[in-house]
Design an enzyme around this catalytic site. Structure first.
Site, PDB file in Angstrom:
ATOM      1  N   ASP A 145     -98.270  11.088  -2.816  1.00  0.00           N
ATOM      2  CA  ASP A 145     -99.254  10.274  -3.522  1.00  0.00           C
ATOM      3  C   ASP A 145     -99.823   9.216  -2.583  1.00  0.00           C
ATOM      4  O   ASP A 145     -99.197   8.847  -1.588  1.00  0.00           O
ATOM      5  CB  ASP A 145     -98.616   9.591  -4.737  1.00  0.00           C
ATOM      6  CG  ASP A 145     -98.145  10.600  -5.772  1.00  0.00           C
ATOM      7  OD1 ASP A 145     -98.652  11.730  -5.762  1.00  0.00           O
ATOM      8  OD2 ASP A 145     -97.274  10.239  -6.586  1.00  0.00           O
ATOM      9  N   GLU A 146    -100.990   8.691  -2.920  1.00  0.00           N
ATOM     10  CA  GLU A 146    -101.647   7.733  -2.031  1.00  0.00           C
ATOM     11  C   GLU A 146    -100.807   6.481  -1.798  1.00  0.00           C
ATOM     12  O   GLU A 146    -100.865   5.867  -0.734  1.00  0.00           O
ATOM     13  CB  GLU A 146    -103.014   7.350  -2.598  1.00  0.00           C
ATOM     14  CG  GLU A 146    -102.967   6.728  -3.975  1.00  0.00           C
ATOM     15  CD  GLU A 146    -104.334   6.625  -4.637  1.00  0.00           C
ATOM     16  OE1 GLU A 146    -104.575   5.614  -5.312  1.00  0.00           O
ATOM     17  OE2 GLU A 146    -105.150   7.561  -4.470  1.00  0.00           O
TER      18      GLU A 146
END
Length: 263
Positions: free
Chosen positions: A103-104
């Site tokens: 995930d970012e």
């Protein structure tokens, strides 16, 4: 292999781009300048210098990246920069891809390669390759939550409970969690189902290969034979019966501090 084709295989551009590099005197082979794009070379172990930067010929590229927070694992990022901006142009041109995603806001170990079989091997659910995360939580992690993760938690999109391969407390609000799947927001949803919330997520290892402590955040490294051997050997270990693996777990009440920085 012809020099022009060698350069294209390593990501230095189109046929025309590579011919221009060679004829412009910008390419050296084993320290010797070469201006003939059709000169032939044995590619194995060949050292190519382009504009003074040396590259060793690699049939496939295998990389490990220490991913920072705030980067998307996409070639077309929407809200944040792409992780592909952290690697050199030739590697992007030759088409390396992330092996799974983070995930970012997640950090840590990210593998990249242009070897499709390698990607399948380490992302296929059937291979059950273990992935280890240090998870910082919003609330204190209690015994019941650890037990729930080890016994299996129910997610909305799965009829079967999702079981953690291992879960070791590292502090009041931190656990080291091992899973063998790679679904969307899996760790975050597992912690939510156990009654907690993820505040930070840092991937420590994939299979038998751990993120090297000396690799700075935002930097990458080549994977050599030794690192790939660690990864390859992990698939067999991941298929060991859960009861055998659980026998070596620390008690749910155990806590220990580690030297690594908190994510």
């Amino acid at each position: 292999m012809e020099l022009e084709r060698l350069l294209r295989s390593q990501g230095f551009g189109s046929r025309a781009d590579c011919r221009a590099l060679v004829r412009g005197g910008r390419v050296s082979i084993a320290g010797q300048a070469c201006d003939d794009p059709f000169a032939r070379f044995d590619e194995e172990g060949l050292r190519i210098s382009v504009d003074g930067a040396e590259w060793v010929f690699r049939r496939f590229a295998y990389l490990a990246l220490n991913k920072p927070a705030g980067y998307e694992c996409s070639r077309r990022p929407v809200h944040h920069p792409s992780v592909y901006s952290l690697i050199p142009d030739p590697l992007r041109t030759r088409g390396v891809q992330a092996v799974g995603r983070l995930d970012e806001d997640a950090t840590g170990l990210l593998l990249l390669t242009d070897d499709g079989q390698f990607i399948h091997r380490y992302t296929s659910p059937k291979k059950a390759v273990p992935k280890v995360y240090d998870v910082t939580t919003r609330h204190v992690v209690d015994r019941g939550q650890v037990a729930a993760l080890l016994d299996g938690v129910q997610l909305h999109d799965d009829p079967q409970p999702v079981v953690a391969l291992d879960c070791v407390p590292l502090g009041e609000r931190c656990v080291r969690l091992t899973v063998t799947q790679g679904r969307y927001h899996l760790v975050k949803r597992m912690l939510a189902a156990a009654g907690n919330r993820v505040e930070a997520l840092h991937r420590v290892s994939i299979g038998g290969f751990s993120l090297p402590p000396a690799l700075p955040v935002g930097h990458w490294m080549w994977l050599g034979e030794a690192e790939i051997a660690l990864l390859a050997g992990s698939c067999q270990r991941a298929m060991s019966p859960p009861d055998v693996l659980r026998s070596s777990r620390a008690p749910a009440s155990a806590g220990r501090l580690v030297d690594e920085s908190e994510p």
